[in-house]
Design an enzyme around this catalytic site. Structure first.
Site, short mmCIF file in Angstrom:
data_model
loop_
_atom_site.label_atom_id
_atom_site.label_comp_id
_atom_site.label_asym_id
_atom_site.label_seq_id
_atom_site.Cartn_x
_atom_site.Cartn_y
_atom_site.Cartn_z
CB SER A 86 -0.82 0.06 0.87
OG SER A 86 -1.85 0.59 1.27
CG ASP A 104 8.23 4.94 -11.82
OD1 ASP A 104 9.19 4.12 -11.47
OD2 ASP A 104 7.41 4.86 -11.65
CE LYS A 148 -5.37 -2.47 -0.20
NZ LYS A 148 -5.94 -0.54 -0.12
#
Length: 204
Positions: free
Chosen positions: A113, A124, A138
Site C-alpha cells: 500500500s 520513478d 496492494k
C-alpha cells in the site's frame, strides 16, 4: 496496550543513517520529522537507507508527505486510475528537504500500500535503488457504501499507478537488486538485505 513504534532512527556509519518506517499512521510525519532532526545533526553529507520492509501501509496523505521530503515539489507521487479514462495525479508538496540526499530503499513482500507508493515514487522520479524482494501488491482505492440493516459494501473504484504508469496491484514493486532474507537469517540475526543496502549506498 501494545505500543508499536512508528519510526526508528539509527546511525550505521559516519555518513550513513538507517530510518525504518513501520507504518503510515497519523503520527508518522511528526515521528519522521524527529528522525530528520537527528539526521540534520549528523551533517549535510549524510546518506539514508529508508527501510520500508514489512510496512503494511496506512494513510495515503502520509505516503505523499513522506515522498515529498525526497522529491521536487510538483513531482507526481502516485496516479489514481479509475478505469474510465479518468486519471488523477497526486503530487509532491512543497517540502523537498531531502531531494538531493543520496538514498536507497529496502522493500520486501510485507511492504504494501502506502509503502509501495513511496518506493515507486522515489524509484520513478529519482531512480532510487530498491533492494530486497518484490512487494505485496496492494494498490487499490476503495470506498464504502452503506446498505440497509447496518450492512456495508467496500468497493474498489480505482487502482494506484506509479508515476511511470505501472500498476501496483497488478505488478507490485520489483527491486532493482533482489536479495532474500531467509528464516535462517532471521533466527541468526543476519540481515543480508541491509548489508547489500549499505554496500550500494557507500558506492553512491
Amino acid at each position: 496496550k501494545i505500543k508499536v513504534p512508528t519510526v526508528k532512527f539509527s546511525k550505521i556509519d559516519y555518513d550513513i543513517v538507517h530510518i525504518k518506517l513501520f507504518i503510515f499512521n497519523q503520527i508518522a510525519k511528526s515521528e519522521f520529522d524527529k528522525a530528520l532532526n537527528e539526521f540534520k545533526k549528523q551533517g549535510a553529507d549524510k546518506k539514508i537507507i529508508l527501510d520500508l520492509r514489512n510496512n503494511p501501509g496506512g494513510l495515503l496523505d502520509l505516503a505523499i508527505d513522506i515522498s515529498s521530503y525526497f522529491l521536487e515539489p510538483g513531482s507526481v507521487v502516485v496516479v489514481e486510475d479509475f478505469g474510465n479514462g479518468q486519471r488523477d495525479e497526486l503530487k509532491a508538496r512543497s517540502n523537498g528537504f531531502l531531494k538531493d540526499t543520496k538514498v536507497v530503499i529496502l522493500i520486501n513482500k510485507g511492504s504494501a500500500s502506502a509503502s509501495e507508493i513511496v518506493a515507486g515514487a522515489l524509484h520513478d522520479n529519482r531512480g532510487v535503488k530498491l533492494i530486497g524482494e518484490k512487494t505485496f501488491g496492494k494498490g487499490s482505492v476503495q470506498q464504502v457504501e452503506d446498505l440497509r440493516f447496518r450492512n456495508s459494501l467496500k468497493i474498489t473504484v480505482a487502482k494506484w499507478l506509479t508515476p511511470k504508469g505501472r500498476s501496483i496491484s497488478d505488478e507490485g514493486i520489483e527491486p532493482d537488486i533482489e536479495v532474500e532474507r531467509t528464516e535462517e537469517d532471521i533466527k541468526n540475526d543476519r540481515d543480508p538485505q541491509l548489508e547489500k543496502a549499505i554496500e550500494i549506498i557507500r558506492s553512491l
